[in-house]
Design a protein around this motif. Structure first.
Motif, PDB file in Angstrom:
ATOM      1  N   PRO A 348       0.829  -1.198   0.000  1.00 38.25           N
ATOM      2  CA  PRO A 348       0.000   0.000   0.000  1.00 38.25           C
ATOM      3  C   PRO A 348       0.875   1.265   0.000  1.00 38.25           C
ATOM      4  CG  PRO A 348      -0.671  -1.515   1.743  1.00 38.25           C
ATOM      5  CD  PRO A 348       0.638  -1.988   1.249  1.00 38.25           C
ATOM      6  N   GLU A 349       0.277   2.363  -0.406  1.00 42.87           N
ATOM      7  CA  GLU A 349       1.015   3.623  -0.437  1.00 42.87           C
ATOM      8  C   GLU A 349       1.194   4.179   0.977  1.00 42.87           C
ATOM      9  OE1 GLU A 349      -0.478   5.213  -4.812  1.00 42.87           O
ATOM     10  OE2 GLU A 349      -1.451   5.958  -2.998  1.00 42.87           O
ATOM     11  N   MET A 350       2.276   4.925   1.135  1.00 42.16           N
ATOM     12  CA  MET A 350       2.510   5.654   2.376  1.00 42.16           C
ATOM     13  C   MET A 350       2.298   7.137   2.094  1.00 42.16           C
ATOM     14  SD  MET A 350       6.095   4.009   3.699  1.00 42.16           S
ATOM     15  CE  MET A 350       6.343   2.230   3.828  1.00 42.16           C
ATOM     16  N   PHE A 407      -1.009   4.446   5.627  1.00 42.47           N
ATOM     17  CA  PHE A 407      -0.416   3.272   4.973  1.00 42.47           C
ATOM     18  C   PHE A 407      -1.580   2.454   4.431  1.00 42.47           C
ATOM     19  CE2 PHE A 407       1.396  -1.150   5.333  1.00 42.47           C
ATOM     20  CZ  PHE A 407       2.270  -1.034   4.267  1.00 42.47           C
ATOM     21  N   VAL A 408      -2.135   2.926   3.317  1.00 43.65           N
ATOM     22  CA  VAL A 408      -3.346   2.333   2.751  1.00 43.65           C
ATOM     23  C   VAL A 408      -3.345   2.447   1.229  1.00 43.65           C
ATOM     24  CG1 VAL A 408      -4.795   2.829   4.771  1.00 43.65           C
ATOM     25  CG2 VAL A 408      -4.602   4.515   2.952  1.00 43.65           C
ATOM     26  N   ASN A 409      -4.179   1.674   0.602  1.00 41.60           N
ATOM     27  CA  ASN A 409      -4.406   1.806  -0.827  1.00 41.60           C
ATOM     28  C   ASN A 409      -4.969   3.195  -1.135  1.00 41.60           C
ATOM     29  OD1 ASN A 409      -4.868   0.901  -3.595  1.00 41.60           O
ATOM     30  ND2 ASN A 409      -7.038   0.820  -3.041  1.00 41.60           N
ATOM     31  N   SER A 410      -4.481   3.812  -2.200  1.00 39.21           N
ATOM     32  CA  SER A 410      -4.916   5.152  -2.632  1.00 39.21           C
ATOM     33  C   SER A 410      -4.593   6.244  -1.626  1.00 39.21           C
ATOM     34  CB  SER A 410      -6.428   5.161  -2.934  1.00 39.21           C
ATOM     35  OG  SER A 410      -6.712   4.362  -4.064  1.00 39.21           O
ATOM     36  N   ALA A 411      -3.543   6.055  -0.854  1.00 37.21           N
ATOM     37  CA  ALA A 411      -3.132   7.097   0.098  1.00 37.21           C
ATOM     38  C   ALA A 411      -2.802   8.401  -0.614  1.00 37.21           C
ATOM     39  CB  ALA A 411      -1.929   6.624   0.911  1.00 37.21           C
ATOM     40  N   GLU A 412      -2.355   8.319  -1.867  1.00 37.65           N
ATOM     41  CA  GLU A 412      -2.019   9.542  -2.609  1.00 37.65           C
ATOM     42  C   GLU A 412      -3.219  10.475  -2.727  1.00 37.65           C
ATOM     43  OE1 GLU A 412      -1.690   9.076  -7.036  1.00 37.65           O
ATOM     44  OE2 GLU A 412      -1.720   6.942  -6.568  1.00 37.65           O
ATOM     45  N   HIS A 413      -4.417   9.913  -2.847  1.00 36.19           N
ATOM     46  CA  HIS A 413      -5.621  10.737  -2.968  1.00 36.19           C
ATOM     47  C   HIS A 413      -6.137  11.177  -1.591  1.00 36.19           C
ATOM     48  CE1 HIS A 413      -5.489   9.563  -7.109  1.00 36.19           C
ATOM     49  NE2 HIS A 413      -5.673   8.291  -6.816  1.00 36.19           N
ATOM     50  N   LEU A 414      -6.147  10.252  -0.653  1.00 37.69           N
ATOM     51  CA  LEU A 414      -6.625  10.570   0.693  1.00 37.69           C
ATOM     52  C   LEU A 414      -5.747  11.646   1.339  1.00 37.69           C
ATOM     53  CD1 LEU A 414      -7.356   6.954   2.017  1.00 37.69           C
ATOM     54  CD2 LEU A 414      -8.929   8.539   0.880  1.00 37.69           C
ATOM     55  N   ALA A 415      -4.451  11.568   1.091  1.00 36.08           N
ATOM     56  CA  ALA A 415      -3.528  12.537   1.692  1.00 36.08           C
ATOM     57  C   ALA A 415      -3.776  13.944   1.170  1.00 36.08           C
ATOM     58  CB  ALA A 415      -2.085  12.126   1.415  1.00 36.08           C
ATOM     59  N   HIS A 416      -4.144  14.064  -0.103  1.00 36.27           N
ATOM     60  CA  HIS A 416      -4.458  15.390  -0.642  1.00 36.27           C
ATOM     61  C   HIS A 416      -5.655  16.009   0.091  1.00 36.27           C
ATOM     62  CE1 HIS A 416      -1.813  14.552  -4.093  1.00 36.27           C
ATOM     63  NE2 HIS A 416      -1.855  15.857  -4.301  1.00 36.27           N
ATOM     64  N   LEU A 417      -6.682  15.206   0.322  1.00 34.98           N
ATOM     65  CA  LEU A 417      -7.855  15.714   1.029  1.00 34.98           C
ATOM     66  C   LEU A 417      -7.477  16.213   2.420  1.00 34.98           C
ATOM     67  CD1 LEU A 417     -10.494  12.955   0.148  1.00 34.98           C
ATOM     68  CD2 LEU A 417     -10.232  15.206  -0.908  1.00 34.98           C
ATOM     69  N   LEU A 418      -6.686  15.412   3.117  1.00 36.22           N
ATOM     70  CA  LEU A 418      -6.270  15.785   4.465  1.00 36.22           C
ATOM     71  C   LEU A 418      -5.383  17.027   4.444  1.00 36.22           C
ATOM     72  CD1 LEU A 418      -5.506  12.169   5.683  1.00 36.22           C
ATOM     73  CD2 LEU A 418      -7.276  13.665   6.636  1.00 36.22           C
ATOM     74  N   THR A 440     -16.826   4.130   0.234  1.00 39.68           N
ATOM     75  CA  THR A 440     -15.587   4.692  -0.291  1.00 39.68           C
ATOM     76  C   THR A 440     -14.457   4.487   0.723  1.00 39.68           C
ATOM     77  OG1 THR A 440     -16.019   6.867   0.683  1.00 39.68           O
ATOM     78  CG2 THR A 440     -16.787   6.500  -1.587  1.00 39.68           C
ATOM     79  N   LEU A 441     -13.232   4.638   0.245  1.00 42.06           N
ATOM     80  CA  LEU A 441     -12.073   4.551   1.130  1.00 42.06           C
ATOM     81  C   LEU A 441     -12.041   5.734   2.095  1.00 42.06           C
ATOM     82  CD1 LEU A 441      -9.363   3.451  -1.468  1.00 42.06           C
ATOM     83  CD2 LEU A 441     -10.436   2.012   0.272  1.00 42.06           C
ATOM     84  N   GLU A 442     -12.646   6.857   1.685  1.00 44.16           N
ATOM     85  CA  GLU A 442     -12.680   8.040   2.543  1.00 44.16           C
ATOM     86  C   GLU A 442     -13.413   7.767   3.854  1.00 44.16           C
ATOM     87  OE1 GLU A 442     -11.568   9.476  -1.410  1.00 44.16           O
ATOM     88  OE2 GLU A 442     -13.033   8.022  -0.678  1.00 44.16           O
ATOM     89  N   GLU A 443     -14.322   6.802   3.840  1.00 48.16           N
ATOM     90  CA  GLU A 443     -15.032   6.463   5.081  1.00 48.16           C
ATOM     91  C   GLU A 443     -14.072   5.977   6.162  1.00 48.16           C
ATOM     92  OE1 GLU A 443     -19.460   4.979   4.302  1.00 48.16           O
ATOM     93  OE2 GLU A 443     -17.982   3.816   3.174  1.00 48.16           O
TER      94      GLU A 443
END
Length: 459
Positions: A348-350, A407-418, A440-443
């Motif tokens: 998974p992405e960091m 440390f999750v799948n699609s962390a690149e997108h979640l990190a931008h939101l945060l 969604t993963l955002e949940e």
């Protein structure tokens, strides 16, 4: 005399030129080497092309996770030519853009300082009212090993030039470049072994997530933590490494050794000591961390020539912002105004958005940690990517989001939101009022935020 001389035409230099040319035509860009960027040529882009191929292959091999059976075979013969062709597409676009600049704005050659307002290139002197130094960096090289192993010793600058995938690869290092490339080559069928100086992998500073990352990535990769080669040899055109692990002497052979232990600044090539003898040690240069100014001189450093955040978007931002400092000198403003954002494209992405766990802990900031495991997270389960977890860090007094590690799948997108949330300085309660679509993963982020809120409620 020029209004501005920019030394180095990487991401920061190109960004600086595009900003400066709006205000003055009395400008010169001096560049030693290719007129493209580290990102396009040997960094971000070729590595992501390789990773994309590797992940497609890995997902196909593990497609049973989503209820599909297959007996696919894979031919990786053309992977490196694909990487090079698409890489060349990106570098050509950059070079074409640079070649559209007026010829009088471009000069190829190695610049060295004569004094604080004069540089020399091929025996000619060029003066400027101000300078932006965006010379970039180069991979760290163990010269002793390089001398022994010759072309079998490679760095991230050379690995994308391989004509075909090697059969085996030793990777020295466990940072961003090391883990991304090691996992990609491993997923493409290359026998890959990582030798790590410490028991740390990637960028995660959270003890819990670092432990998760070590555990998960060790399932897929052969990692020797706290182990470095004692000696290297070239035997029958193979790299022989001698090392001690778990108290035992061991020897292994590989096709290549990839040295991925970081990058070093190219500032030392500029002869800054000609300006002032105190500038002889570039590690101790008196550069202001926020304005990037060299003492009180109209000389500014952009990009990864001198930074603790060697990132493309940071370099581009600094290049743009420093133009104002140069043209309005001595009026100086901070150029470090972006919320920190770091991503590692492993799987998974960091990612780290805002302040890390370590930074908050070392500053003695009173914060609480909200955690969410993605092992049973609904959307992650449906994707067959239910690995890892997320942490969010909330200020106890202000209830503002200070940072997060993922440390999750699609962390690149979640990190931008945060990161955007942190930039807006909104509170935990305001974040939880925003929509979170299901499933969604955002949940998973919402679960971490709710965990933080429960802890705050109990205080």
């Amino acid at each position: 005399m020029y209004d501005l001389i920019i030394i180095g035409a990487g991401t920061a230099g190109i960004s600086a030129y595009k900003a400066a040319v709006k205000y003055t035509q009395n400008i010169l860009v001096i560049n030693d080497g290719p007129w493209d960027t580290t990102c396009a040529r040997v960094g971000c882009m070729p590595s992501k092309i390789l990773i994309s191929s590797a992940n497609r292959m890995f997902d196909s091999q593990n497609i049973a996770q989503v209820g599909i059976s297959t007996e696919s075979s894979f031919d990786t013969t053309h992977v490196m030519s694909h990487v090079q062709a698409l890489r060349d597409h990106f570098t050509t676009a950059t070079t074409k853009d640079v070649q559209s600049w007026p010829k009088q704005h471009r000069l190829s050659g190695k610049a060295t300082f004569i004094n604080s307002n004069t540089v020399e290139v091929d025996g000619e002197h060029y003066q400027a009212k101000s300078f932006i130094l965006s010379v970039g960096s180069k991979p760290v090289v163990n010269q002793e090993w390089k001398d022994i192993l010759k072309e079998k010793f490679i760095t991230s600058d050379e690995i994308f030039e391989l004509k075909k995938l090697p059969s085996s690869l030793a990777v020295i290092g466990s940072g961003v470049i090391a883990i991304e490339l090691a996992q990609a080559f491993s997923r493409l069928g290359v026998k890959t072994t990582i030798f790590a100086r410490s028991k740390r992998i990637g960028i995660l500073s959270s003890p819990a997530l670092q432990a998760l990352a070590q555990q998960q990535l060790s399932k897929e990769l052969n990692i020797y933590f706290e182990t470095l080669p004692i000696s290297v040899n070239l035997i029958d055109r193979q790299v022989e490494l001698n090392f001690k692990h778990d108290g035992e002497q061991q020897t292994e052979r590989f096709d290549y050794l990839l040295n991925a232990t970081g990058r070093s600044s190219l500032l030392n090539a500029l002869n800054l000591d000609k300006i002032d003898s105190q500038f002889s040690d570039i590690k101790k240069l008196p550069i202001h961390p926020q304005t990037k100014q060299l003492v009180n001189l109209p000389i500014f450093i952009a990009g990864d020539a001198y930074t603790d955040t060697p990132l493309q978007h940071e370099a581009a931002n600094e290049g743009r912002k420093l133009v104002s400092n140069c043209l309005n000198y001595p009026k100086i403003e901070s150029v470090k105004n972006l919320t920190s954002l770091g991503i590692v494209f492993c799987s998974p992405e960091m990612a780290i958005a805002g302040q890390s766990y370590k930074q908050l802990y070392e500053q003695d900031i009173d914060f609480i940690t909200g955690f969410s495991s993605y092992e049973k997270q609904g959307r992650a389960l449906t994707l067959g990517k239910n690995i890892g977890g997320a942490e969010v860090y909330i200020d106890k007094k202000t209830r503002k989001l200070l940072g997060a590690e993922l440390f999750v799948n699609s962390a690149e997108h979640l990190a931008h939101l945060l990161c955007w949330m942190i930039q807006q300085e909104i509170t935990l309660d305001e974040i939880l009022e925003q929509p979170f679509y299901h499933p969604t993963l955002e949940e998973g982020l919402r679960s971490a935020l709710k965990h933080a809120r429960r802890q705050l409620s109990s205080i």
